[in-house]
Design a protein around this motif. Structure first.
Motif, PDB file in Angstrom:
ATOM      1  N   ARG A 145       0.714  -1.363  -0.068  1.00  0.00           N
ATOM      2  CA  ARG A 145       0.051  -0.059  -0.079  1.00  0.00           C
ATOM      3  C   ARG A 145       0.707   1.055  -0.113  1.00  0.00           C
ATOM      4  O   ARG A 145       0.583   2.275  -0.654  1.00  0.00           O
ATOM      5  CB  ARG A 145      -0.782  -0.032   1.330  1.00  0.00           C
ATOM      6  N   TYR A 146       1.923   1.370   0.836  1.00  0.00           N
ATOM      7  CA  TYR A 146       2.622   2.782   1.020  1.00  0.00           C
ATOM      8  C   TYR A 146       4.012   2.276   0.479  1.00  0.00           C
ATOM      9  O   TYR A 146       4.832   3.259   0.226  1.00  0.00           O
ATOM     10  CB  TYR A 146       2.603   3.064   2.604  1.00  0.00           C
ATOM     11  N   GLY A 147       4.670   1.025   0.648  1.00  0.00           N
ATOM     12  CA  GLY A 147       6.072   0.994   0.595  1.00  0.00           C
ATOM     13  C   GLY A 147       6.835   0.980   2.078  1.00  0.00           C
ATOM     14  O   GLY A 147       6.108   1.731   3.090  1.00  0.00           O
ATOM     15  N   LEU A 148       7.796   0.381   2.379  1.00  0.00           N
ATOM     16  CA  LEU A 148       8.454   0.278   3.516  1.00  0.00           C
ATOM     17  C   LEU A 148       9.190   1.123   3.614  1.00  0.00           C
ATOM     18  O   LEU A 148       9.749   1.400   4.831  1.00  0.00           O
ATOM     19  CB  LEU A 148       9.057  -1.022   3.438  1.00  0.00           C
ATOM     20  N   LYS A 149       9.472   2.214   2.939  1.00  0.00           N
ATOM     21  CA  LYS A 149      10.215   3.298   2.873  1.00  0.00           C
ATOM     22  C   LYS A 149       9.711   4.538   3.371  1.00  0.00           C
ATOM     23  O   LYS A 149      10.126   5.609   3.876  1.00  0.00           O
ATOM     24  CB  LYS A 149      11.139   3.672   1.472  1.00  0.00           C
ATOM     25  N   GLY A 150       8.295   4.445   3.457  1.00  0.00           N
ATOM     26  CA  GLY A 150       7.534   5.651   4.077  1.00  0.00           C
ATOM     27  C   GLY A 150       7.322   5.418   5.514  1.00  0.00           C
ATOM     28  O   GLY A 150       7.801   4.558   6.306  1.00  0.00           O
ATOM     29  N   LEU A 151       6.662   6.399   6.239  1.00  0.00           N
ATOM     30  CA  LEU A 151       6.390   6.575   7.566  1.00  0.00           C
ATOM     31  C   LEU A 151       5.670   5.290   8.204  1.00  0.00           C
ATOM     32  O   LEU A 151       6.135   4.655   8.921  1.00  0.00           O
ATOM     33  CB  LEU A 151       5.608   7.791   7.983  1.00  0.00           C
ATOM     34  N   GLU A 152       4.532   5.037   7.107  1.00  0.00           N
ATOM     35  CA  GLU A 152       3.908   3.790   7.705  1.00  0.00           C
ATOM     36  C   GLU A 152       4.886   2.405   7.533  1.00  0.00           C
ATOM     37  O   GLU A 152       4.629   1.718   8.431  1.00  0.00           O
ATOM     38  CB  GLU A 152       2.733   3.500   6.753  1.00  0.00           C
ATOM     39  N   GLY A 153       5.769   2.392   6.921  1.00  0.00           N
ATOM     40  CA  GLY A 153       6.570   1.027   6.552  1.00  0.00           C
ATOM     41  C   GLY A 153       7.706   1.222   8.025  1.00  0.00           C
ATOM     42  O   GLY A 153       7.817   0.076   8.666  1.00  0.00           O
ATOM     43  N   ILE A 154       8.037   2.333   8.375  1.00  0.00           N
ATOM     44  CA  ILE A 154       8.853   2.765   9.693  1.00  0.00           C
ATOM     45  C   ILE A 154       8.192   2.096  10.760  1.00  0.00           C
ATOM     46  O   ILE A 154       8.632   1.168  11.869  1.00  0.00           O
ATOM     47  CB  ILE A 154       9.604   3.881   9.980  1.00  0.00           C
ATOM     48  N   GLY A 155       6.677   2.396  10.967  1.00  0.00           N
ATOM     49  CA  GLY A 155       5.937   2.036  12.079  1.00  0.00           C
ATOM     50  C   GLY A 155       5.601   0.502  11.895  1.00  0.00           C
ATOM     51  O   GLY A 155       5.910  -0.213  13.158  1.00  0.00           O
ATOM     52  N   VAL A 156       5.414  -0.191  10.984  1.00  0.00           N
ATOM     53  CA  VAL A 156       4.925  -1.370  11.044  1.00  0.00           C
ATOM     54  C   VAL A 156       6.435  -2.468  11.268  1.00  0.00           C
ATOM     55  O   VAL A 156       6.411  -3.340  11.980  1.00  0.00           O
ATOM     56  CB  VAL A 156       4.416  -1.958   9.596  1.00  0.00           C
ATOM     57  N   GLN A 177       5.380  15.526   6.914  1.00  0.00           N
ATOM     58  CA  GLN A 177       5.397  15.977   5.941  1.00  0.00           C
ATOM     59  C   GLN A 177       5.989  14.845   4.805  1.00  0.00           C
ATOM     60  O   GLN A 177       5.928  14.818   3.500  1.00  0.00           O
ATOM     61  CB  GLN A 177       6.056  17.142   5.810  1.00  0.00           C
ATOM     62  N   ALA A 178       6.784  13.941   5.333  1.00  0.00           N
ATOM     63  CA  ALA A 178       7.279  12.897   4.447  1.00  0.00           C
ATOM     64  C   ALA A 178       6.347  11.432   4.378  1.00  0.00           C
ATOM     65  O   ALA A 178       6.735  10.606   4.427  1.00  0.00           O
ATOM     66  CB  ALA A 178       8.613  12.306   5.073  1.00  0.00           C
ATOM     67  N   SER A 179       5.068  11.899   4.561  1.00  0.00           N
ATOM     68  CA  SER A 179       4.083  10.818   4.695  1.00  0.00           C
ATOM     69  C   SER A 179       3.590   9.916   3.713  1.00  0.00           C
ATOM     70  O   SER A 179       4.107  10.120   2.615  1.00  0.00           O
ATOM     71  CB  SER A 179       3.025  11.556   5.457  1.00  0.00           C
ATOM     72  N   GLY A 180       2.605   9.395   4.136  1.00  0.00           N
ATOM     73  CA  GLY A 180       2.133   8.046   3.503  1.00  0.00           C
ATOM     74  C   GLY A 180       2.147   8.038   2.084  1.00  0.00           C
ATOM     75  O   GLY A 180       1.854   8.976   1.200  1.00  0.00           O
ATOM     76  N   GLY A 181       2.469   6.933   1.487  1.00  0.00           N
ATOM     77  CA  GLY A 181       2.585   6.784  -0.199  1.00  0.00           C
ATOM     78  C   GLY A 181       3.643   7.527  -0.665  1.00  0.00           C
ATOM     79  O   GLY A 181       3.529   7.662  -1.836  1.00  0.00           O
ATOM     80  N   GLU A 182       4.752   7.841   0.067  1.00  0.00           N
ATOM     81  CA  GLU A 182       5.903   8.504  -0.629  1.00  0.00           C
ATOM     82  C   GLU A 182       6.220   7.533  -1.656  1.00  0.00           C
ATOM     83  O   GLU A 182       6.938   7.992  -2.890  1.00  0.00           O
ATOM     84  CB  GLU A 182       6.903   8.991   0.264  1.00  0.00           C
ATOM     85  N   GLN A 183       6.244   6.151  -1.520  1.00  0.00           N
ATOM     86  CA  GLN A 183       6.687   5.534  -2.504  1.00  0.00           C
ATOM     87  C   GLN A 183       5.778   5.273  -3.830  1.00  0.00           C
ATOM     88  O   GLN A 183       5.820   4.988  -4.823  1.00  0.00           O
ATOM     89  CB  GLN A 183       7.219   3.956  -1.931  1.00  0.00           C
ATOM     90  N   GLY A 184       4.445   5.231  -3.105  1.00  0.00           N
ATOM     91  CA  GLY A 184       3.288   5.133  -3.968  1.00  0.00           C
ATOM     92  C   GLY A 184       3.016   5.944  -5.110  1.00  0.00           C
ATOM     93  O   GLY A 184       2.575   5.455  -6.197  1.00  0.00           O
ATOM     94  N   GLY A 185       3.597   7.358  -4.979  1.00  0.00           N
ATOM     95  CA  GLY A 185       3.172   7.884  -6.030  1.00  0.00           C
ATOM     96  C   GLY A 185       3.785   8.002  -7.307  1.00  0.00           C
ATOM     97  O   GLY A 185       3.433   7.899  -8.344  1.00  0.00           O
ATOM     98  N   ASP A 186       5.162   7.809  -7.126  1.00  0.00           N
ATOM     99  CA  ASP A 186       6.043   7.895  -8.346  1.00  0.00           C
ATOM    100  C   ASP A 186       6.615   6.508  -8.855  1.00  0.00           C
ATOM    101  O   ASP A 186       6.909   6.152 -10.034  1.00  0.00           O
ATOM    102  CB  ASP A 186       7.346   8.769  -8.276  1.00  0.00           C
ATOM    103  N   ALA A 187       6.361   5.561  -7.707  1.00  0.00           N
ATOM    104  CA  ALA A 187       7.084   4.183  -8.058  1.00  0.00           C
ATOM    105  C   ALA A 187       5.999   3.381  -8.931  1.00  0.00           C
ATOM    106  O   ALA A 187       5.097   3.541  -8.957  1.00  0.00           O
ATOM    107  CB  ALA A 187       7.552   3.377  -6.766  1.00  0.00           C
ATOM    108  N   VAL A 188       6.732   2.398  -9.754  1.00  0.00           N
ATOM    109  CA  VAL A 188       6.027   1.699 -10.588  1.00  0.00           C
ATOM    110  C   VAL A 188       5.706   0.228  -9.830  1.00  0.00           C
ATOM    111  O   VAL A 188       6.683  -0.253  -9.155  1.00  0.00           O
ATOM    112  CB  VAL A 188       6.884   1.221 -11.848  1.00  0.00           C
ATOM    113  N   ARG A 189       4.411   0.096  -9.596  1.00  0.00           N
ATOM    114  CA  ARG A 189       4.024  -1.123  -8.878  1.00  0.00           C
ATOM    115  C   ARG A 189       4.401  -2.660  -9.670  1.00  0.00           C
ATOM    116  O   ARG A 189       4.523  -2.501 -10.964  1.00  0.00           O
ATOM    117  CB  ARG A 189       2.588  -1.035  -8.718  1.00  0.00           C
ATOM    118  N   PRO A 190       4.659  -3.415  -9.041  1.00  0.00           N
ATOM    119  CA  PRO A 190       5.380  -4.835  -9.746  1.00  0.00           C
ATOM    120  C   PRO A 190       4.453  -5.262 -10.794  1.00  0.00           C
ATOM    121  O   PRO A 190       4.756  -5.736 -11.961  1.00  0.00           O
ATOM    122  CB  PRO A 190       5.210  -5.727  -8.568  1.00  0.00           C
TER     123      PRO A 190
END
Length: 436
Positions: A156-167, A280-293
């Motif tokens: 959903r977000y990528g492990l490089k975002g804040l949500e990934g840090i949390g989980v 400000q470095a929040s959610g889905g920072e990976q999801g916006g530009d990254a190409v999904r598998p």
């Protein structure tokens, strides 16, 4: 990608080889059990691989730059999600053969899974309003952060975002201290006589083999007369959590956590609280530009083949199988690729982890042609050994920014983790108690 950071095929081979070495080393060390009062600290190979990868990470120290240059860290980031997918397929394959047991389970066993929402009802308000955490609170509190939950956040977000840090923070705390904490809670609550022991046993099924073992073990020590019944209830509950937990987390817990976080954050700001500096470095920072598998199936198929080979080699020590496990790994590869293809072709969006899981459940149902043979082949693939490499890629993929965020919130994540485990157990026990 900048030319200086481009990764050649040889460097990709180097990355996969490094993860193989870390995974084999971790599997060779094996499970370390440390007695601690009524419970036991269990250190799993997953944890060693993640820890070793972090030690080698070029953004933590320059000492190992010759072995792991920054470009390898960047290359590991998109591989992490793909590396988790075969585990999701293996995870789903344990559900199909157990459908009769799941159907025959009573409503208390099934509905107590909703009690796991107690994680966020207790931990999320505390994390946002008291500890002033940002979106890492979502990843940290929507579940107890076991491997399928990591896969959901990664997808959903990528492990490089804040949500990934949390989980990942809660995952590490749970790996080190989760078994002990659940054992302590079970023994303590059983001695207080507030809950029916059967409700406490059902609450033990949180989707972690080590945690359910420690929790149910403590309960049987507290109520030895009901030993067999309590073990049966906790085992059935854990099975149902494996079957339903992924979907409850994906379709109920995570959306509720997002909604509740927005409400709590708005309340914090309305009262004059400052926005967390990491927000400000929040959610889905990976999801916006990254190409999904699933959007690049050709490239993903090659990467998936590489990570399946890594998982296959990692599996040799824990299962004692090499060639015997090859058919099972090939099946996991095909099921995962099929799930990704369905994700791309469907006119509506459902995360790839859900499709991969659904396909693996379908092909292992007793009535599916060839399912008995397939289940037999998959039995040679250790359930956790194939997720060990995924944690290796995750540890290597952490960037300098993630390390800064983790240093800032690390102590908070320990507190939140214990609240998450407490909320999960109490919530599930309360629901089961009402339904008994």
């Amino acid at each position: 990608m900048k030319s200086a950071n481009r990764v050649s095929p040889l460097n990709f081979l180097r990355l996969h080889g490094l993860v193989v070495i870390l995974s084999l080393l971790a599997e060779w060390i094996g499970i370390i059990k440390i007695p601690a009062g009524v419970g036991t600290l269990l250190l799993l190979p997953l944890f060693y691989t993640f820890a070793l990868a972090i030690v080698l990470n070029p953004h933590l120290t320059t000492r190992f730059h010759a072995l792991v240059p920054p470009r390898l860290s960047a290359a590991a980031a998109p591989i992490t999600l793909i590396a988790i997918m075969p585990f999701i397929a293996r995870f789903g394959s344990t559900i199909g053969p157990a459908t009769d047991q799941i159907v025959s389970a009573g409503p208390a066993l099934i509905l107590q899974e909703l009690g796991n929402l107690g994680t966020m009802l207790i931990a999320l308000p505390f994390a946002v309003l008291v500890l002033k955490m940002g979106r890492e609170a979502i990843g940290a509190t929507y579940s107890i952060a076991r491997e399928p939950n990591i896969a959901i956040i990664s997808d959903r977000y990528g492990l490089k975002g804040l949500e990934g840090i949390g989980v990942m923070g809660v995952y590490v705390v749970g790996t080190m201290f989760g078994t002990l904490w659940f054992a302590l809670m079970a023994g303590f609550l059983a001695s207080m006589d507030l809950f029916d022991p059967h409700a406490l046993a059902m609450a033990c099924g949180v989707g972690s083999a080590s945690m359910v073992a420690a929790c149910s073990g403590a309960l049987t020590e507290a109520v030895p007369a009901l030993r067999e019944e309590l073990l049966a209830f906790s085992g059935a509950s854990n099975l149902l959590t494996y079957a339903t937990g992924l979907y409850v987390s994906l379709f109920i817990a995570l959306p509720v956590a997002e909604w509740l976080y927005r409400r709590l954050n708005a309340r914090r700001q309305k009262k004059g609280g400052t926005q967390d500096s990491t927000e400000q470095a929040s959610g889905g920072e990976q999801g916006g530009d990254a190409v999904r598998p699933e959007q690049q199936l050709g490239r993903t198929a090659l990467t998936l083949a590489a990570v399946c080979v890594v998982g296959w080699l990692s599996n040799t020590i824990s299962s004692g199988e090499l060639w015997g496990a090859l058919p099972g790994m090939v099946m996991l590869y095909l099921m995962t690729l099929a799930g990704l293809a369905v994700t791309r072709l469907m006119p509506f969006y459902l995360p790839a982890v859900a499709w991969v899981s659904l396909i693996s459940i379908l092909v292992t149902l007793p009535f599916f042609p060839g399912s008995a043979w397939l289940v037999e082949q998959l039995s040679a693939v250790n359930f956790l050994a194939i997720v060990t490499p995924a944690l290796g890629y995750a540890g290597l993929a952490l960037s300098r920014h993630e390390f800064v965020m983790f240093r800032r919130t690390g102590w908070k994540l320990v507190i939140v983790s214990l609240l998450v485990f407490t909320g999960t157990y109490l919530g599930s026990a309360a629901v089961a108690q009402l339904l008994l």
